[in-house]
Motif scaffolding. Sequence first.
Motif, PDB file in Angstrom:
ATOM      1  N   PHE A 184     -32.330 -16.008  10.097  1.00 56.14           N
ATOM      2  CA  PHE A 184     -32.594 -14.584  10.305  1.00 56.14           C
ATOM      3  C   PHE A 184     -31.376 -13.898  10.936  1.00 56.14           C
ATOM      4  O   PHE A 184     -30.897 -12.880  10.452  1.00 56.14           O
ATOM      5  CB  PHE A 184     -33.820 -14.436  11.206  1.00 56.14           C
ATOM      6  N   ASN A 236     -28.174 -13.138   9.017  1.00 57.85           N
ATOM      7  CA  ASN A 236     -28.253 -12.112   7.978  1.00 57.85           C
ATOM      8  C   ASN A 236     -27.835 -10.743   8.497  1.00 57.85           C
ATOM      9  O   ASN A 236     -27.621  -9.822   7.730  1.00 57.85           O
ATOM     10  CB  ASN A 236     -29.678 -12.059   7.432  1.00 57.85           C
ATOM     11  N   PHE A 237     -27.773 -10.594   9.831  1.00 57.72           N
ATOM     12  CA  PHE A 237     -27.449  -9.293  10.407  1.00 57.72           C
ATOM     13  C   PHE A 237     -26.170  -9.401  11.225  1.00 57.72           C
ATOM     14  O   PHE A 237     -25.809 -10.481  11.670  1.00 57.72           O
ATOM     15  CB  PHE A 237     -28.590  -8.799  11.297  1.00 57.72           C
ATOM     16  N   SER A 238     -25.512  -8.286  11.449  1.00 52.39           N
ATOM     17  CA  SER A 238     -24.277  -8.364  12.221  1.00 52.39           C
ATOM     18  C   SER A 238     -24.574  -8.358  13.716  1.00 52.39           C
ATOM     19  O   SER A 238     -23.739  -8.705  14.520  1.00 52.39           O
ATOM     20  CB  SER A 238     -23.351  -7.206  11.866  1.00 52.39           C
ATOM     21  N   THR A 239     -25.783  -7.944  14.103  1.00 52.13           N
ATOM     22  CA  THR A 239     -26.137  -7.975  15.520  1.00 52.13           C
ATOM     23  C   THR A 239     -27.604  -8.339  15.689  1.00 52.13           C
ATOM     24  O   THR A 239     -28.442  -7.968  14.873  1.00 52.13           O
ATOM     25  CB  THR A 239     -25.854  -6.611  16.187  1.00 52.13           C
ATOM     26  N   THR A 299     -23.182 -10.055  18.916  1.00 52.28           N
ATOM     27  CA  THR A 299     -22.515  -9.068  18.066  1.00 52.28           C
ATOM     28  C   THR A 299     -21.427  -9.781  17.275  1.00 52.28           C
ATOM     29  O   THR A 299     -20.958 -10.840  17.678  1.00 52.28           O
ATOM     30  CB  THR A 299     -21.882  -7.931  18.886  1.00 52.28           C
ATOM     31  N   PRO A 338     -34.609 -12.050   5.344  1.00 53.96           N
ATOM     32  CA  PRO A 338     -35.677 -11.927   6.347  1.00 53.96           C
ATOM     33  C   PRO A 338     -37.023 -12.439   5.839  1.00 53.96           C
ATOM     34  O   PRO A 338     -37.752 -13.085   6.599  1.00 53.96           O
ATOM     35  CB  PRO A 338     -35.736 -10.420   6.615  1.00 53.96           C
ATOM     36  N   GLY A 364     -31.859  -6.591   0.356  1.00 56.73           N
ATOM     37  CA  GLY A 364     -31.583  -6.731   1.782  1.00 56.73           C
ATOM     38  C   GLY A 364     -32.685  -7.454   2.523  1.00 56.73           C
ATOM     39  O   GLY A 364     -32.470  -7.990   3.603  1.00 56.73           O
ATOM     40  N   GLN A 365     -33.886  -7.471   1.937  1.00 56.43           N
ATOM     41  CA  GLN A 365     -35.022  -8.098   2.629  1.00 56.43           C
ATOM     42  C   GLN A 365     -35.224  -9.557   2.268  1.00 56.43           C
ATOM     43  O   GLN A 365     -36.057 -10.231   2.878  1.00 56.43           O
ATOM     44  CB  GLN A 365     -36.294  -7.324   2.305  1.00 56.43           C
ATOM     45  N   ARG A 371     -21.762 -13.274   8.907  1.00 57.31           N
ATOM     46  CA  ARG A 371     -22.959 -13.085   8.075  1.00 57.31           C
ATOM     47  C   ARG A 371     -22.968 -14.064   6.923  1.00 57.31           C
ATOM     48  O   ARG A 371     -22.511 -13.766   5.826  1.00 57.31           O
ATOM     49  CB  ARG A 371     -23.015 -11.639   7.604  1.00 57.31           C
ATOM     50  N   VAL A 379     -30.475  -8.698  19.038  1.00 54.43           N
ATOM     51  CA  VAL A 379     -30.706  -8.614  20.479  1.00 54.43           C
ATOM     52  C   VAL A 379     -31.928  -9.438  20.859  1.00 54.43           C
ATOM     53  O   VAL A 379     -32.807  -9.664  20.034  1.00 54.43           O
ATOM     54  CB  VAL A 379     -30.903  -7.157  20.945  1.00 54.43           C
TER      55      VAL A 379
END
Lengths: 393, 358
Positions: free
Chosen positions: B255, B258-261, B182, B46, B42-43, B186, B263
């Motif tokens: 970056f 890679n994530f669904s959200t 949001t 990032p 998972g890393q 991905r 901020v």
Amino acid sequence: MKMKKKIALGLVLAMGLTMFAGCGGNSGDKNAAADNAGGDTAAAIKVGGTGPLTGGDSIYDLAEHHGAEIAEEEINAMGGVQFELKMEDDAHDAEKAVNAYNTLKDWGMQLSLGSVTSTPGTATSDENYRDSIFALTPSASATTVTEGKDNVFQMCFADPNQGSASAQYISDQQLGSKIAVIYKNDDVYSSGIYETFMSKAGELGLDVVSTTTFTTDSQNDFSVQLNDAKNAGADLLFLPMYYDAASLILNQADAMGYAPKFFGVDGMDGILTLEGFDTSLAEGVMLLTPFSADADDERTQSFVAKYQERYGEVPNQFAADAYDCIYALYQACTNANATADMTAEELNELMKEQFTTMTFDGLTGTGATWNENGQITKEPKGMVIQNGVYVGM
Amino acid sequence: MKLKTMNKTTRSNMITYAMVIIAFVIVQIMLGTGNISSRLQGQLVPICAYIVMAISLNLTVGVLGELSLGHAGFMSAGAFSGIVVASCLSQNTSNEILVLVLSMLVGGVVAAIVGVIVGVPVLRLSGDYLAIVTLAFGEIIKGIVNNLYVGLDGSGLHISLIKNTLQMDGGKVLINGPMGLTGIPRIASFTVGFILIMVCLFVIFNLVNSKSGRAIMALRDNKIAAQSVGINITNYKLMAFVISAAMAGMAGVLFAANFSTVVASKFDFNTSILILVFVVLGGLGNMRGSIIAATVLTVLPEVLRSFSDYRMLVYAVVLIVMMLATNNPTLKNGLNLAWSKIAGLFRKNTEKGEQANV
């Protein structure tokens, strides 16, 4: 000079070593304890969750951790389905939450408590959906947490429900004629509630006379917002925010001699246990929360007593939410005859079926049901703070 | 043999490329055989993004010699613009790699434009003043994105600032003010991250070895002397600054995808400082060091989870010990000595081997 440097380096190393040694001993003890627990409960279903154990929002995670632990112990003592609980730190950050989630996955998590707060919850629930690991989150209340994911459920109200329920409650009970709202416009939770509150207030014909905002960087001084509300003649101040900012607002309103009624939402919960906060200022504050520690039913009382004995404080709504989560999972697992040797995918299918059909009675509401989207339906309770404790309205 | 005939810089650059490629191959083998923990898996993306952030900031701080405290701002600008493009494109095409590459290009270009806008007035400042202004810039970007609403429906993109006044006809909200992005597609992959690192390294190494690079370093070492031989200070400063910003923008897209959200407050002052820590720990102007530092310091807090409550405390101590140790002359000499001895052993062995062959 050289000598000095060597001494300095030596000291640093010594400090490092003692700390490692200290930590090592500590974690060793913990592991030993976990092993013992594992011995008693040979076949336990592994439940994992992430939350901000460190940082500004840690009061939520600590409360939930404690609440869940109590539930876990009670259930394991009963026999039947056994649980093993593990919480990892996400520092209220989506990236770290995904790391924490993956750590739990490596540990062998079969059921998930999702995340404690909304932004990390949105990120981890997507992972839950991808990996087919069922999640029941105690307090990640944003709609994006459950949206489009058929295996993520919430134990708390979704944000829009809180906003409209608050407006409905204020209107029904006629708590105020002129309403002022202060909200945090860089926060998902606060602005989410604000939006639905305003649309519902418009429907109900509530008179909102002042709306002001603040951000994370400006949440130290509320004189502008309070003066605006005061000048507009507001007699009810709606505060959809977490307790830390709310405590400052109460303080500063008191200092400027402005005393409207205050109305909060479930994020206000925790204000009484905030260190260094004069709880007499919170006297008369109203908030909408599904849990009250002074309820006289037997389960709530035994939970509150246990919590107080172990952690020395009155449990808030978040502790009760997490407690309920574990019990809801227990009920679903028992109904579905789930066992610890099932894979996460198998449990996922069973849980989805159970949660959309079952009715759950917990500390935070009786007769709770879930819809297909994973959102809960239960009755909110209005609470008012009297003599430093919550009393039902 | 060829390695010996190269000049010192080229050899060092080749070692850096080789290091990245070897690391990539090892991770690919681990992925292929399933010998990788889901935490590390998972890393991966990032880490790639942070490496690109570190080497691009190293271009500003190490090569250009200007302290920038708002690097995460460029990452943010790239991430938010790139993901909006990615969301639009992914409705029309299912080719994820193409979507990712295009959105990374857009993110890079947007960050570069922001870099020019910030750079033209700001790069006339230097030292502390530049640091202060870049710090403010990072906060401004955060403030703008926190109040930005972007929606997509049948009739195209809708944008509103401060209040959510989007007149949406169905469709979906892409950037929802403080809730950020949001429902991100991905599409990030480790391979694309690896390629991005290689491209950035290639650009930076070639820039540093070019006429422009020498001019940039000349004005870092002595501004007045550089000016006196006719180097256009503002132009060269801007060049390095904008290239660095563009790379940060691309890293931001990688970056976020890679994530669904994501901020806006993720890319705050703390993130800028974190990246600066990578650069300082790795060594100013030392790209290889930045890569290693970024990797180690991204993985470290996760590895330390076994310390539970003491995790961040241990992290801080490890950081301090690393800073002291890498700056300790005794230790450095010792390491160099050990290295030359090992190298010497090899040399002797090969010489012997060659003699034996003869």
